[in-house]
Design a protein around this motif. Structure first.
Motif, PDB file in Angstrom:
ATOM      1  N   ASP A   9       0.871  -1.186   0.000  1.00  0.00           N
ATOM      2  CA  ASP A   9       0.000   0.000   0.000  1.00  0.00           C
ATOM      3  C   ASP A   9       0.906   1.234   0.000  1.00  0.00           C
ATOM      4  N   THR A  10       0.334   2.386   0.247  1.00  0.00           N
ATOM      5  CA  THR A  10       1.149   3.594   0.342  1.00  0.00           C
ATOM      6  C   THR A  10       1.077   4.110   1.768  1.00  0.00           C
ATOM      7  N   TYR A  11       2.260   4.405   2.346  1.00  0.00           N
ATOM      8  CA  TYR A  11       2.242   4.997   3.676  1.00  0.00           C
ATOM      9  C   TYR A  11       2.208   6.506   3.542  1.00  0.00           C
ATOM     10  N   LYS A  12       1.255   7.108   4.219  1.00  0.00           N
ATOM     11  CA  LYS A  12       1.186   8.575   4.282  1.00  0.00           C
ATOM     12  C   LYS A  12       1.073   8.919   5.755  1.00  0.00           C
ATOM     13  N   GLY A  13       2.051   9.589   6.277  1.00  0.00           N
ATOM     14  CA  GLY A  13       1.934   9.926   7.699  1.00  0.00           C
ATOM     15  C   GLY A  13       3.236  10.436   8.270  1.00  0.00           C
ATOM     16  N   TRP A  14       3.269  10.491   9.607  1.00  0.00           N
ATOM     17  CA  TRP A  14       4.397  11.089  10.312  1.00  0.00           C
ATOM     18  C   TRP A  14       5.381  10.027  10.748  1.00  0.00           C
ATOM     19  N   SER A  55       9.941   5.578  14.628  1.00  0.00           N
ATOM     20  CA  SER A  55       8.564   5.210  14.942  1.00  0.00           C
ATOM     21  C   SER A  55       7.560   6.048  14.152  1.00  0.00           C
ATOM     22  N   TYR A  56       6.460   5.408  13.737  1.00  0.00           N
ATOM     23  CA  TYR A  56       5.368   6.107  13.046  1.00  0.00           C
ATOM     24  C   TYR A  56       4.416   6.688  14.080  1.00  0.00           C
ATOM     25  N   PHE A  57       3.801   7.802  13.737  1.00  0.00           N
ATOM     26  CA  PHE A  57       2.816   8.397  14.656  1.00  0.00           C
ATOM     27  C   PHE A  57       1.578   8.853  13.906  1.00  0.00           C
ATOM     28  N   GLN A  83       5.628   9.959   2.605  1.00  0.00           N
ATOM     29  CA  GLN A  83       4.673   9.322   1.704  1.00  0.00           C
ATOM     30  C   GLN A  83       5.476   8.416   0.787  1.00  0.00           C
ATOM     31  N   GLU A  84       5.270   7.124   0.915  1.00  0.00           N
ATOM     32  CA  GLU A  84       6.014   6.205   0.058  1.00  0.00           C
ATOM     33  C   GLU A  84       5.315   4.860  -0.009  1.00  0.00           C
ATOM     34  N   GLU A  85       5.618   4.137  -1.077  1.00  0.00           N
ATOM     35  CA  GLU A  85       5.088   2.776  -1.201  1.00  0.00           C
ATOM     36  C   GLU A  85       5.682   1.927  -0.081  1.00  0.00           C
ATOM     37  N   SER A  86       4.867   1.081   0.510  1.00  0.00           N
ATOM     38  CA  SER A  86       5.355   0.328   1.661  1.00  0.00           C
ATOM     39  C   SER A  86       4.575  -0.979   1.810  1.00  0.00           C
ATOM     40  N   ILE A  99       5.749  -1.649   7.269  1.00  0.00           N
ATOM     41  CA  ILE A  99       6.929  -2.419   7.708  1.00  0.00           C
ATOM     42  C   ILE A  99       8.046  -2.505   6.668  1.00  0.00           C
ATOM     43  N   SER A 100       8.022  -1.620   5.664  1.00  0.00           N
ATOM     44  CA  SER A 100       9.184  -1.560   4.773  1.00  0.00           C
ATOM     45  C   SER A 100       9.406  -0.128   4.327  1.00  0.00           C
ATOM     46  N   ARG A 101      10.612   0.142   3.843  1.00  0.00           N
ATOM     47  CA  ARG A 101      10.975   1.482   3.393  1.00  0.00           C
ATOM     48  C   ARG A 101      11.636   1.403   2.025  1.00  0.00           C
ATOM     49  N   THR A 102      11.450   2.469   1.246  1.00  0.00           N
ATOM     50  CA  THR A 102      12.033   2.469  -0.105  1.00  0.00           C
ATOM     51  C   THR A 102      12.968   3.652  -0.350  1.00  0.00           C
ATOM     52  N   THR A 103      13.031   4.592   0.580  1.00  0.00           N
ATOM     53  CA  THR A 103      13.783   5.823   0.294  1.00  0.00           C
ATOM     54  C   THR A 103      15.244   5.767   0.736  1.00  0.00           C
ATOM     55  N   PHE A 104      15.659   4.658   1.319  1.00  0.00           N
ATOM     56  CA  PHE A 104      17.084   4.462   1.626  1.00  0.00           C
ATOM     57  C   PHE A 104      17.300   2.955   1.682  1.00  0.00           C
ATOM     58  N   ASP A 105      18.564   2.544   1.703  1.00  0.00           N
ATOM     59  CA  ASP A 105      18.787   1.097   1.563  1.00  0.00           C
ATOM     60  C   ASP A 105      19.581   0.476   2.710  1.00  0.00           C
ATOM     61  N   TRP A 106      19.729   1.198   3.835  1.00  0.00           N
ATOM     62  CA  TRP A 106      20.509   0.648   4.943  1.00  0.00           C
ATOM     63  C   TRP A 106      19.599  -0.212   5.832  1.00  0.00           C
ATOM     64  N   GLY A 107      19.371  -1.427   5.324  1.00  0.00           N
ATOM     65  CA  GLY A 107      18.498  -2.335   6.057  1.00  0.00           C
ATOM     66  C   GLY A 107      18.543  -3.709   5.426  1.00  0.00           C
ATOM     67  N   ILE A 108      17.765  -4.609   5.972  1.00  0.00           N
ATOM     68  CA  ILE A 108      17.725  -5.968   5.432  1.00  0.00           C
ATOM     69  C   ILE A 108      16.741  -5.991   4.262  1.00  0.00           C
ATOM     70  N   PRO A 109      17.175  -6.480   3.090  1.00  0.00           N
ATOM     71  CA  PRO A 109      16.278  -6.484   1.936  1.00  0.00           C
ATOM     72  C   PRO A 109      15.017  -7.313   2.198  1.00  0.00           C
ATOM     73  N   VAL A 110      13.883  -6.777   1.758  1.00  0.00           N
ATOM     74  CA  VAL A 110      12.644  -7.547   1.843  1.00  0.00           C
ATOM     75  C   VAL A 110      12.721  -8.638   0.772  1.00  0.00           C
ATOM     76  N   PRO A 111      12.458  -9.893   1.132  1.00  0.00           N
ATOM     77  CA  PRO A 111      12.554 -10.978   0.143  1.00  0.00           C
ATOM     78  C   PRO A 111      11.641 -10.702  -1.061  1.00  0.00           C
ATOM     79  N   ASN A 112      12.151 -10.945  -2.232  1.00  0.00           N
ATOM     80  CA  ASN A 112      11.391 -10.819  -3.489  1.00  0.00           C
ATOM     81  C   ASN A 112      10.766  -9.444  -3.690  1.00  0.00           C
TER      82      ASN A 112
END
Ligand code: MSP
Length: 478
Positions: free
Chosen positions: A121-126, A133-135, A159-162, A207-220
């Protein structure tokens, strides 16, 4: 895992700077419980470590002009050095950049996918980088040019795909788990706090992020890295595995009260989704404060545990932290209180008792007297109470009960005055001293989880050839 095995963890700290007294405290809580169970002959695994991915680390490294890996390699060493100085001895120091952790976190993710609990989905928020942490907007506080989190940290709009996790599906199951379903949240005030959060309703989380890559890749899922809290919580599964077995589930997660939601709500929900057992107990402690504010790097009021250890000693610091606050409360750090606590309890009451008893024995006996027992001075109830409080992770109560034992010994030695008695009835005086000696052994074993170095030193002395005692705890005040 059998009920007689104990898998104990701390939160894993962000290695974006040096550790402070709050981190030291949590490590000591967990280490003390681990030592208590080991002393009882139980099977124990104890894991602590560092939480090395996410935006906070990424940004800190960028500010310093180094890579995130360089930053965490450098700073995780500081956490290891702190543990060493505190005599905290984990079975594993886990880093979320460890290879086996990637595999474990991805396995957890895949199980949640298989359960049908993850959707795009798309995350829109703080988002608050300081707390990772999201709020929701209604949780925030308005300030001059925007909003801050309840702890006062800045938040930013995202705001990003997540990928999302169906947390909402687990509301009832979490409620059941914490009401007789095998997950205890302590102290009761924290249980109530979680209950209120669950009752208010649980919403699905990003539970995922797309705007930086310092993390564990989401499978597939190219371009997505896991939200750092999914990665971080999974450390408890990675850390549960040793060469021979899997120790999961945890018997005790020691955490601070600020990260309760992640441990008491997100974490059991992830585990339920993955079909894994939930942790048995979550122990949430209060904060160490300095000048009335939570000690933190951002508040700039941190106390370096190494400074305190250099000034006062590591057993002394451990004792003070555990004695002076109960887990439910916050503690305001004070040099004066530390000095009074150590000098009163460890120097005057305990150290002096040992000194007086052993000096008299070495002056009047050829060998350690062995034919008398603690039972005339402390009863088994007192011993059991100390042990029970340790098991309940109520360390300040365990120590208070132990102090009663020390107090009884001091009363006994004063009443019997063996230094006079020896002049008229040597046999009777030695009986008194033998009873005290046996009680000292019992009390030393009881307090060993809190002051492991002094306890080991005293134990060696009492089990060696009879000799004059040396000072157990030097006086630190005037
Ligand atoms: N990385 C997360 C935890 C992930 S666990 C899967 C994190 N790290 S932290 O470095 O900010 O905090 C580590 C632990 O130290 C937390 O349990 C936190 O509550 C505790 N403390 C941080 N400051 C504290 C005090 N001033 N006093 C006592 N403990 C506090 O959160």
């Amino acid at each position: 895992m059998s009920m007689h095995a104990h898998y104990i963890t701390t939160a894993i700290s962000y290695p974006n700077g040096k550790p402070h007294l709050g981190h030291a405290y949590e490590a000591v809580l967990a280490d003390t419980l681990a030592r208590h169970y080991r002393g009882e002959g139980k099977e124990v695994r104890f894991v602590t470590g560092t939480d090395e991915h996410g935006l906070k680390i990424f940004q800190k490294a960028r500010d310093e002009g180094i890579t995130p890996k360089e930053l965490v390699d450098r700073e995780s060493e500081g956490f290891k050095r702190m543990l060493e100085a505190l005599s905290v001895k984990p079975d594993r120091f886990i880093r979320t950049t460890d290879e086996d952790h990637y595999a474990e976190a991805q396995k957890l993710w895949m199980k949640m996918v298989e359960a049908g609990d993850i959707y795009l989905d798309t995350y829109k928020g703080w988002y608050c980088v300081a707390e990772e942490s999201y709020f929701d907007e209604d949780e925030l506080f308005a300030v001059e040019n925007g909003y801050v989190s309840p702890l006062g940290n800045p938040v930013e709009w995202k705001q990003e795909e997540s990928w999302f996790f169906r947390l909402s599906k687990y509301q009832k199951q979490i409620d059941d788990a914490m009401h007789g379903g095998g997950m205890t949240i302590k102290p009761p005030s924290r249980h109530n706090e979680v209950r209120r959060m669950v009752e208010a309703g649980l919403r699905d989380i990003s539970i995922s992020r797309t705007t930086f890559d310092w993390g564990i890749p989401v499978p597939n899922s190219p371009g997505h890295v896991m939200y750092v809290w999914v990665d971080a919580l999974a450390n408890y599964l990675t850390g549960a595995r040793d060469e021979y077995r899997n120790w999961w589930p945890a018997s005790n997660h020691f955490i601070g009260k600020d990260i309760l939601k992640f441990h008491a709500i997100y974490w059991p929900a992830f585990l339920m989704s993955a079909g894994l057992p939930i942790p048995r107990e979550i122990n949430a402690h209060g904060f160490w404060m300095n000048d009335g504010k939570k000690m933190s790097k951002s508040a700039g009021n941190v106390i370096d545990p190494h400074d305190l250890i250099d000034l006062y000693g590591s057993d002394q610091l451990r004792y003070y932290m555990l004695e002076s606050v109960s887990m439910a409360d916050d503690g305001n750090f004070s040099h004066e209180k530390l000095i009074t606590c150590v000098d009163t309890d460890l120097v005057n009451s305990w150290g002096n008792l040992v000194q007086r008893t052993c000096s008299l024995i070495s002056a009047h006996c050829d060998a350690w007297p062995t034919y008398y027992s603690y039972k005339s001075i402390v009863d088994d109830r007192l011993i059991e109470n100390v042990q029970t409080y340790f098991t309940l992770a109520q360390f300040s109560n365990a120590i208070a009960e132990w102090q009663k034992g020390v107090y009884r010994c001091n009363q006994y030695i004063d009443a019997k005055a063996p230094w006079n008695l020896v002049k008229v009835d040597r046999g009777a005086a030695i009986e008194v001293l033998a009873g005290l000696l046996d009680t000292i052994k019992v009390l030393n074993k009881l307090i060993a989880p809190v002051v492991p170095n002094a306890a080991a030193k005293l134990n060696d002395y009492l089990n060696g050839p009879l000799a004059k005692p040396t000072v157990l705890f030097p006086r630190i005040g005037k």
